[in-house]
Write a protein that holds these residues in place. Structure first.
Motif, short mmCIF file in Angstrom:
data_model
loop_
_atom_site.label_atom_id
_atom_site.label_comp_id
_atom_site.label_asym_id
_atom_site.label_seq_id
_atom_site.Cartn_x
_atom_site.Cartn_y
_atom_site.Cartn_z
N ILE A 1 -38.97 13.16 28.14
CA ILE A 1 -39.58 12.86 26.47
C ILE A 1 -39.72 11.59 25.69
CG2 ILE A 1 -37.51 12.17 24.54
CD1 ILE A 1 -35.43 14.29 26.55
N ASP A 2 -40.34 11.44 25.46
CA ASP A 2 -41.18 10.54 24.68
C ASP A 2 -40.30 9.73 23.58
OD1 ASP A 2 -43.19 8.54 24.63
OD2 ASP A 2 -43.74 9.50 22.59
N THR A 3 -39.94 8.48 23.75
CA THR A 3 -39.28 7.95 23.05
C THR A 3 -40.25 6.24 23.11
OG1 THR A 3 -37.92 6.24 25.15
CG2 THR A 3 -37.07 8.82 24.87
N THR A 4 -38.92 5.93 22.02
CA THR A 4 -40.21 5.00 21.53
C THR A 4 -38.95 4.08 20.10
OG1 THR A 4 -39.79 5.33 18.88
CG2 THR A 4 -41.52 5.54 20.25
N ILE A 5 -38.35 2.52 20.58
CA ILE A 5 -37.31 2.25 19.95
C ILE A 5 -38.11 0.90 19.31
CG2 ILE A 5 -35.49 -0.06 20.50
CD1 ILE A 5 -35.38 1.25 23.23
N SER A 6 -37.95 0.39 17.71
CA SER A 6 -38.19 -0.22 16.81
C SER A 6 -36.65 -0.61 16.33
CB SER A 6 -39.31 0.20 15.30
OG SER A 6 -39.15 -0.60 14.31
N VAL A 7 -36.96 -2.12 16.30
CA VAL A 7 -36.28 -3.17 15.54
C VAL A 7 -36.10 -3.84 14.76
CG1 VAL A 7 -34.24 -4.87 16.02
CG2 VAL A 7 -34.59 -2.29 17.08
N SER A 8 -36.56 -3.89 13.50
CA SER A 8 -36.75 -4.62 12.46
C SER A 8 -35.59 -5.46 11.10
CB SER A 8 -37.82 -3.70 12.20
OG SER A 8 -37.52 -2.95 11.37
N LEU A 9 -34.92 -6.65 12.02
CA LEU A 9 -34.35 -6.93 11.29
C LEU A 9 -33.86 -8.50 10.77
CD1 LEU A 9 -30.24 -5.68 13.02
CD2 LEU A 9 -31.43 -4.82 10.67
N GLN A 10 -34.09 -8.48 9.82
CA GLN A 10 -34.73 -10.06 9.20
C GLN A 10 -33.45 -11.38 9.45
OE1 GLN A 10 -37.26 -10.91 8.10
NE2 GLN A 10 -38.23 -8.47 8.55
N ARG A 11 -32.35 -10.40 9.35
CA ARG A 11 -30.42 -11.11 9.08
C ARG A 11 -30.29 -10.92 10.54
NH1 ARG A 11 -27.82 -10.42 3.91
NH2 ARG A 11 -29.13 -8.46 4.43
N THR A 12 -29.66 -11.99 11.29
CA THR A 12 -27.88 -11.59 12.85
C THR A 12 -27.20 -10.50 11.71
OG1 THR A 12 -28.74 -13.77 12.74
CG2 THR A 12 -26.38 -12.84 13.80
N PHE A 13 -27.36 -10.24 12.60
CA PHE A 13 -25.67 -8.95 12.71
C PHE A 13 -25.16 -8.72 12.84
CE2 PHE A 13 -25.17 -3.41 13.09
CZ PHE A 13 -23.94 -3.49 12.25
N TYR A 14 -23.76 -8.83 11.88
CA TYR A 14 -22.48 -9.02 12.99
C TYR A 14 -21.67 -7.55 12.65
CZ TYR A 14 -23.61 -14.43 13.15
OH TYR A 14 -23.29 -15.16 12.83
N CYS A 15 -20.61 -7.10 14.35
CA CYS A 15 -20.17 -6.03 13.52
C CYS A 15 -19.65 -5.92 15.46
CB CYS A 15 -20.74 -5.05 13.84
SG CYS A 15 -20.08 -3.30 13.00
N TYR A 16 -18.80 -4.12 15.46
CA TYR A 16 -18.34 -4.86 17.06
C TYR A 16 -19.14 -3.79 17.88
CZ TYR A 16 -14.19 -5.31 14.24
OH TYR A 16 -13.34 -5.38 13.62
N PRO A 17 -19.90 -4.41 18.28
CA PRO A 17 -20.30 -4.17 19.43
C PRO A 17 -20.35 -3.36 20.57
CG PRO A 17 -20.91 -6.59 19.65
CD PRO A 17 -19.34 -6.27 19.09
N ALA A 18 -18.96 -2.16 20.79
CA ALA A 18 -18.78 -1.74 21.29
C ALA A 18 -18.20 -0.70 20.12
CB ALA A 18 -17.09 -1.98 21.81
N LEU A 19 -18.14 -0.07 19.53
CA LEU A 19 -18.43 0.82 18.27
C LEU A 19 -19.80 1.14 17.82
CD1 LEU A 19 -15.20 -0.23 15.57
CD2 LEU A 19 -15.71 1.37 18.11
N ILE A 20 -20.84 0.57 18.18
CA ILE A 20 -22.09 0.59 18.11
C ILE A 20 -22.40 1.16 18.99
CG2 ILE A 20 -24.22 -0.31 17.64
CD1 ILE A 20 -22.48 -1.13 15.15
N LYS A 21 -22.21 0.61 20.40
CA LYS A 21 -22.60 1.55 20.54
C LYS A 21 -22.08 2.97 21.15
CE LYS A 21 -22.19 1.12 26.22
NZ LYS A 21 -21.77 2.02 26.48
N ILE A 22 -20.96 2.76 20.37
CA ILE A 22 -20.34 4.56 20.78
C ILE A 22 -21.70 5.15 19.64
CG2 ILE A 22 -18.66 5.96 19.59
CD1 ILE A 22 -16.51 3.87 20.73
N ILE A 23 -22.20 4.62 18.96
CA ILE A 23 -22.04 5.30 17.60
C ILE A 23 -24.23 5.44 18.13
CG2 ILE A 23 -24.16 5.25 16.18
CD1 ILE A 23 -21.53 3.38 14.89
N PHE A 24 -24.70 4.70 19.11
CA PHE A 24 -25.84 5.42 19.83
C PHE A 24 -25.53 6.18 20.51
CE2 PHE A 24 -27.33 1.54 17.98
CZ PHE A 24 -28.47 1.79 16.75
N GLU A 25 -24.34 6.22 22.06
CA GLU A 25 -24.73 7.16 23.49
C GLU A 25 -24.13 8.30 22.80
OE1 GLU A 25 -21.20 7.81 26.36
OE2 GLU A 25 -20.75 6.05 24.89
N ASN A 26 -23.48 8.60 21.42
CA ASN A 26 -23.73 9.84 20.27
C ASN A 26 -24.62 10.57 20.34
OD1 ASN A 26 -20.32 11.11 21.58
ND2 ASN A 26 -20.71 8.94 21.16
#
Length: 878
Positions: free
Chosen positions: A754-779
């Motif tokens: 599988i060919d994978t790409t990552i693109s992150v382009s945020l102008q501001r700092t993003f605050y949230c719950y890292p554990a929950l963000i990890k759950i979203i991407f993992e699934n």
């Protein structure tokens, strides 16, 4: 005429906005009418209309009509007002009072030689005894009513008697006799060309055909009345209730409940106690069939309270019978036996043969579970014999099924098969999908035991197909277990294990639904209790208000009369003074006249003194009433406080239950992970040490299944993490999380190229719950890998800003999702593809996580082209 129709047929009063044109017209006529006799007639007519809209207003107008008729010696008006008073008590379940008024109205009708009133009163007395369950007395009054109607030569009243006699025959389980009587009434009503009266006869004919197990003909007659439901609310109520019975007999419990729920609220509002108790019984029966036993018990016990208070013996017996079924199915056999004996005693006393046979049938089931097999078979066969005498196909099928169950449990498969086959044949003629599905299941079980696997699979598959439209949890559960046993007997342990898992899930689902339904029932019961208390207090306030108004009127009239008298005396005194001045010289001659006037003045003063004393007494009474009203208001406050305490207590109990469940869930998932890790470790060791190819394949399968289960536990743990309160809120480094997740799936990605790409382009700092963000991407990444295409697979991972939100995007060119599943992909345990090897929790976990952090999710998919999932999250949580 329509009043008698309303009375003699079991009423259902529907909520409507405003009043009918007839009520408005009658009220206008009543205001203009001065003639007392005519006013009594108008009040009686108004009572009739109010019975259709507001029972308590009907109660008030019947009281007014009765009081006015007695005051003016209007015997005819009094006799009909007595009859209408009887109707009010009849509807409210106060049968002794109803009987007293109907006996009085009959006596007055006999004195007045009013054969129509005699017919009506005798008919209503028959109805009273019918509801009490005293059927011999009821039959006697119906026969007397028939004789009176023949003497009166009024076709309408003759049809009324025949209609009620038909209803009586239905209660006695004699549908053929009922059909004869109702058809005679219909001929009379067709000649009168009154569509409303004909509709009532059609409805009752439908009931008779339903009792004769001819559901097609029954439904045809019900549909004939449908066009009139918009014109008459009573017909609409009858239509909904009786079509509910058709749906129930066909096994469509959800439609039956939908119809009956609409009717139930109106019975409660308009205080028709018999209808309310009967509907609670029927709804309790459905909840019991669906496996919601707590809810069934609540409905049945509420119906029992009403029935016992009103002495509806027939309904009391029926409710005890259904309670016996409920306790039998919850395996509380002592309580089941107690209720069974109560119902058998009542039905034996009433001479209700079909119902008594039903009590014997469940007695057989109870004895079987107590391992008293000889007694069990005796009661089952006794029940079948009784039901065959009556000829009711539904109940005959039930007896045949239960005898088949007896032989199945005692391992006599050859004996069981004919009983299930006969029951199945009857259920097919009735169109009872619930019964058909159960019989298919049991026959499939027997063929499995007899090792006739082809036939077993056909019957079990047919049972499973029928279980879907009727949504019966118990049938789903039984089918999963039967299919597991089938594959086990066939020597296919993997398929058997899958169905055993489904069986356990079905058991858990039944528990969850029972819990939810119980909570809903407590809420409903709370609302009903609060409504009844409010009604009781409102009635009390109304009574106090009426008494106060009446006393105020007396005081007002007294003050006005005193004022007029005082003015008259003042005028007289003024004239007397002027005359004294003019006739001063003639004072001696007029001495006697002055003395007489003085005496009159003294009498007037005495009258004024008495009036003042009466006014003082009325003032004291008003003050007393005010104190009583104050006490009533305090009582209302106390009741509200108690209700609030009950709500708080139940809420606390529910929170504690959820806390305990979450703790259990968390610990269980960790406890399960330890042995799974051991399995996977052993499999890796075996791969090194074991040389046998077949053994290595088995260890590989064990390792694969352990990994799948470990994935599911991770998702379940994610669900627990979502609800945790100790999550850390801080800056989220999205690119780091994405790289970690891709590294986690590195082996799988390389294996599938599988060919994978990552693109992150945020102008501001993003605050949230890292554990929950990890759950979203993992699934989401796991899903993209699982359903990737075999030709040049691609997975693009992006994070960017859009408006005031952070967008997390996972895009693939994989298999995609079929359109019919797109709306449901976020449901728990849904697997929308035949290629799916997962547990159906991934997207559900994603959705719950996104909701936790106040986000939203969007999914677009094209079959065989790919899927894009976008998650929109706020920069900061409020």
């Amino acid at each position: 005429m329509r009043l008698l129709f309303l009375i003699t047929f079991i009423l259902v009063a529907f909520t409507i906005s405003g009043q009918s044109p007839q009520i408005d017209s009658l009220e206008r006529l009543l205001k203009k009418e001065d003639d007392s006799k005519r006013r009594v007639e108008l009040l009686n007519a108004l009572s009739f209309e109010f019975f259709n809209y507001n029972v308590e207003k009907a109660n008030a107008t019947t009281q007014q009509a009765l009081a006015l008729a007695r005051k003016n010696g209007d015997k005819s008006g009094e006799s009909w007002a007595l009859a209408y008073r009887g109707l009010y008590f009849f509807l409210n379940g106060m049968l002794p009072d109803a009987r007293s008024y109907f006996e009085q109205s009959f006596s007055e009708g006999k004195k007045n030689k009013d054969t129509n009133l005699q017919t009506y009163s005798l008919t209503q007395l028959g109805n009273v005894y019918r509801d009490k369950g005293e059927f011999d007395s009821a039959r006697l009054f119906y026969r007397r009513a028939e004789s009176a109607s023949i003497k009166g030569k009024d076709d309408y009243y003759r049809s009324v008697v025949k209609i009620n006699l038909g209803r009586f025959y239905l209660v006695m389980n004699k549908p053929d006799s009922a059909l004869v009587s109702i058809k005679e009434a219909l001929v009379i009503r067709e000649a009168a060309k009154d569509s409303i009266l004909m509709a009532d006869a059609w409805m009752l004919l439908g009931n008779a055909y339903r009792a004769a197990d001819d559901f097609k003909e029954a439904e045809r007659y019900y549909q004939k009345t449908f066009t009139l439901t918009k014109r008459d609310q009573i017909i609409l109520a009858d239509y909904l209730e009786n079509m509910g019975e058709i749906y129930f007999r066909k096994g469509d419990f959800q439609l039956a409940l939908s119809n009956w729920s609409k009717v139930l609220s109106y019975y409660r509002k308009y205080q028709y106690k018999y209808g309310l108790a009967n509907l609670l019984l029927r709804m309790g029966t459905i909840f019991q069939e669906l496996g919601y036993y707590d809810l069934a018990s609540e409905y049945l016990n509420n119906g029992l309270k009403i029935s016992e208070k009103a002495n509806y013996q027939y309904l009391v017996g029926g409710i005890y019978h259904e309670l016996a079924w409920t306790y039998f199915r919850t395996r509380e056999f002592d309580r089941a036996l107690e209720n069974n004996r109560k119902s058998a005693k009542i039905f034996s006393k009433l001479g209700a043969g079909l119902e008594l046979a039903g009590t014997w049938d469940i007695r057989g089931l109870i004895e079987r579970n107590l391992r008293n097999y000889d007694s069990s078979l005796y009661y089952h066969k006794k029940s079948l014999e009784g039901r065959l005498k009556v000829g009711n196909k539904v109940d005959i099928s039930a007896s045949l099924f239960n005898i088949g169950e007896f032989y199945l449990e005692t391992q006599k498969f050859e004996d069981a098969l004919p009983y299930f086959s006969k029951s199945l044949k009857i259920d097919k003629t009735l169109g009872d999908n619930y019964g058909i599905s159960l019989n298919y299941n049991r026959i499939g079980q027997i063929y499995t035991k007899l090792l006739v696997f082809d036939s077993a699979k056909i019957y079990l598959d047919n049972s499973a197909l029928l279980a879907i439209p009727i949504s019966s949890n118990e049938i789903f559960r039984d089918n999963f277990r039967s299919l597991a046993e089938y594959y086990e007997a066939l020597g296919k342990p993997e398929e058997a294990i899958q169905y055993y898992k489904k069986y356990n899930m079905a058991v858990d689902s039944i528990f969850s639904k029972n819990t939810a339904q119980s909570l809903a029932s407590y809420r409903t019961l709370y609302d009903v209790e609060r409504t009844e208390q409010e009604l009781e207090l409102l009635n009390k306030d109304n009574q106090l208000s009426k008494a106060t108004v009446q006393r105020q009127r007396v005081i007002l009239f007294s003050v006005i009369a005193g004022s007029f008298m005082f003015l008259a005396l003042a005028a007289f005194y003024y004239r007397f003074s002027r005359k004294q001045k003019r006739l001063n010289l003639a004072l001696a001659e007029k001495n006697e006249e002055v003395q007489a006037q003085s005496e009159e003045l003294m009498e007037g003063n005495e009258i004024l003194a008495k009036l003042n004393l009466e006014i003082a007494k009325q003032k004291e009474e008003i003050e007393t009433q005010a104190e009583e009203l104050k006490a009533s208001n305090q009582s209302i406050v106390t009741i509200n406080e108690k209700l609030e305490d009950r709500i708080e207590t139940r809420t606390a109990e529910l929170k504690q239950a959820f806390k305990e469940l979450d703790t259990f869930f968390y610990r269980s998932s960790h406890d399960f992970r330890r042995p799974l890790t051991t399995f996977m470790g052993l499999a890796e060791v075996a791969r090194i040490l074991v040389k046998d190819t077949a053994a290595l394949e088995l260890f590989e399968k064990v390792n694969e299944n352990a990994k799948n289960l470990e994935k599911m536990l991770r998702k379940l743990q994610s669900i627990s993490d979502i609800g945790a309160h100790e999550l850390i809120y801080k800056e989220v480094f999205l690119k780091e999380i994405l790289e970690i997740e891709l590294d986690h799936w590195k082996d799988e990605i390389e294996r599938k190229k599988i060919d994978t790409t990552i693109s992150v382009s945020l102008q501001r700092t993003f605050y949230c719950y890292p554990a929950l963000i990890k759950i979203i991407f993992e699934n989401l990444i796991e899903n993209a890998i699982a359903f990737c295409t075999t030709v040049s697979p691609v997975i693009n991972l992006r994070a960017y800003e859009e408006a005031s939100e952070v967008v997390l995007e996972v895009q693939d060119n994989g298999l995609g999702i079929e359109p019919e599943y797109i709306e449901r992909v976020f449901d728990m345990y849904l697997r929308a593809s035949e290629h799916s090897r997962g547990n159906g929790l991934g997207l559900y976990v994603v959705k719950k996580t996104v909701q936790k952090i106040n986000g939203r999710i969007e999914l677009k998919s094209v079959l065989n082209e790919g899927t894009t999932v976008r998650v929109f999250l706020p920069y900061r949580l409020d």
